[in-house]
Enzyme design. Structure first.
Site, PDB file in Angstrom:
ATOM      1  N   SER A 144       0.820  -1.213   0.000  1.00 13.24           N
ATOM      2  CA  SER A 144       0.000   0.000   0.000  1.00 13.24           C
ATOM      3  C   SER A 144       0.852   1.259   0.000  1.00 13.24           C
ATOM      4  CB  SER A 144      -0.906   0.009   1.237  1.00 13.24           C
ATOM      5  OG  SER A 144      -1.551   1.254   1.381  1.00 13.24           O
ATOM      6  N   GLU A 146       0.108   3.739   1.586  1.00 16.15           N
ATOM      7  CA  GLU A 146       0.062   4.282   2.945  1.00 16.15           C
ATOM      8  C   GLU A 146       1.405   4.116   3.650  1.00 16.15           C
ATOM      9  OE1 GLU A 146      -2.468   5.771   4.792  1.00 16.15           O
ATOM     10  OE2 GLU A 146      -3.631   5.935   2.938  1.00 16.15           O
ATOM     11  N   TYR A 168      -2.569   0.248   9.985  1.00 17.30           N
ATOM     12  CA  TYR A 168      -2.649  -0.419   8.674  1.00 17.30           C
ATOM     13  C   TYR A 168      -1.342  -0.258   7.907  1.00 17.30           C
ATOM     14  CZ  TYR A 168      -4.060  -1.112   3.791  1.00 17.30           C
ATOM     15  OH  TYR A 168      -4.129  -1.518   2.474  1.00 17.30           O
TER      16      TYR A 168
END
Length: 335
Positions: A144, A146, A168
């Protein structure tokens, strides 16, 4: 989205042996898993898909895409090594796509332990089980964007350091590092696609993009309840999920295992997303949106920028749908 003109060495070897390729998709019921299943079935793969409880799962996305009966499903708990190993033994895959685990950044603040365990331990169990199989397996892990955190306006590529800012993101960063470690330590064909935001009508409404699209349709239909959102100042690189699953597949067709950033290369604000979404219904978003402090995350990435040059050069893959086209496609899909 560009198509290659020639098959890879990996594809050529399979084709020459007249062997039907088998893929195991961990998390086949989600947006990416269902879209990938449809994509691989069109390429004549035998497709297996896992869920924690395959017997009780509805697999609504597979039904919606019209491929439920073509995917062989089995139960697998990514956090239990024996469960993972037995699933691999049964499916005997050539390619494994690990798309499972808790997928919501927002929910990870409420369930940090579950998020980190489902993603990081799940990735570790997949890697270790594949290492112990008596046959070569190519592994794709869905990473990801992120993980990059705030890059201060710089476009992130495969060498950009990680600065995760949510449970996450911490979990995804750990999983990417595990993939790198197994690739380097054991010579395994293990890769991560560092995926920036990618959407479709299969997204659940807990994702802000689908929440916005559903609200626009609801309000256009006469509902007076406003759309409530948190911070509109954040910016993201939004792409079209059906294109991103092709990139996943292409990553496993390369001669050498590598990580790739998968993104459009275009960043827009959430306010722009909301504005364009309401334009689909001929509405002014200012009349229908309320901001709520309760929806602001404890920490968030202000802006995500991507440099997908490596995917363009090595995979011959380029996203064709940018944010405006993504919104139009989501709005035009059946609810």
């Amino acid at each position: 989205m560009r198509r290659r003109n020639a098959v890879s060495v990996w594809e050529a070897a399979i084709i020459s042996s007249n062997k039907i390729r088998t893929a195991l998709i961990c998390g086949v019921g989600g947006q990416d898993g269902a879209l990938l299943a449809k994509f691989l079935l069109a390429k004549s793969y035998e497709v297996w898909g896992t869920s924690r409880d395959a017997g009780g799962a509805s697999f609504g996305n597979l039904i919606r895409l019209g491929v439920e009966g073509q995917v062989r499903t089995l139960s697998m708990d990514p956090e239990e090594f024996r469960s993972v190993f037995m699933a691999l033994r049964r499916a005997q895959p050539d390619e494994v796509y690990f798309l499972a685990g808790q997928t919501s950044v927002g929910l990870s603040y409420e369930q940090p332990a579950e998020t980190i365990q489902s993603i990081s331990l799940g990735a570790l169990n997949i890697l270790e089980a594949c290492r112990l199989l008596d046959r070569p397996v190519r592994i794709f892990h869905a990473g990801s964007s992120e993980c990059f955190g705030n890059t201060e306006g710089a476009a992130a590529n495969e060498t950009t350091p990680f600065q995760p800012r949510s449970p996450y993101a911490v979990a995804k960063a750990a999983a990417i590092w595990l993939v790198d470690n197994y690739r380097e330590s054991y010579g395994m064909f293990a890769c991560s696609g560092i995926l920036f935001n990618h959407e479709s009508a299969l997204r659940p409404t807990r994702f802000v993009t689908q929440k916005i699209i559903h609200a626009v349709k609801r309000i256009a239909g006469g509902d007076k309840e406003p759309l409530r959102l948190g911070n509109l100042d954040i910016s993201r690189d939004w792409g079209w999920a059906p294109e991103y699953v092709e990139a996943m597949w292409l990553i496993l067709q390369q001669p050498e295992p590598e990580n790739f950033v998968v993104a459009t290369g275009e960043t827009n604000s959430l306010e722009d997303f909301v504005d364009i979404a309401f334009q689909q219904a001929g509405l002014n978003w200012h009349d229908h949106v309320e901001l709520s402090e309760a929806l602001v995350r404890p920490s968030d990435i202000r802006a995500g920028f991507a440099n997908p040059a490596k995917a363009r050069e090595k995979l011959n893959w380029t996203a064709t749908k940018k944010m405006r086209e993504v919104i139009s496609a989501m709005y035009g899909a059946d609810s």
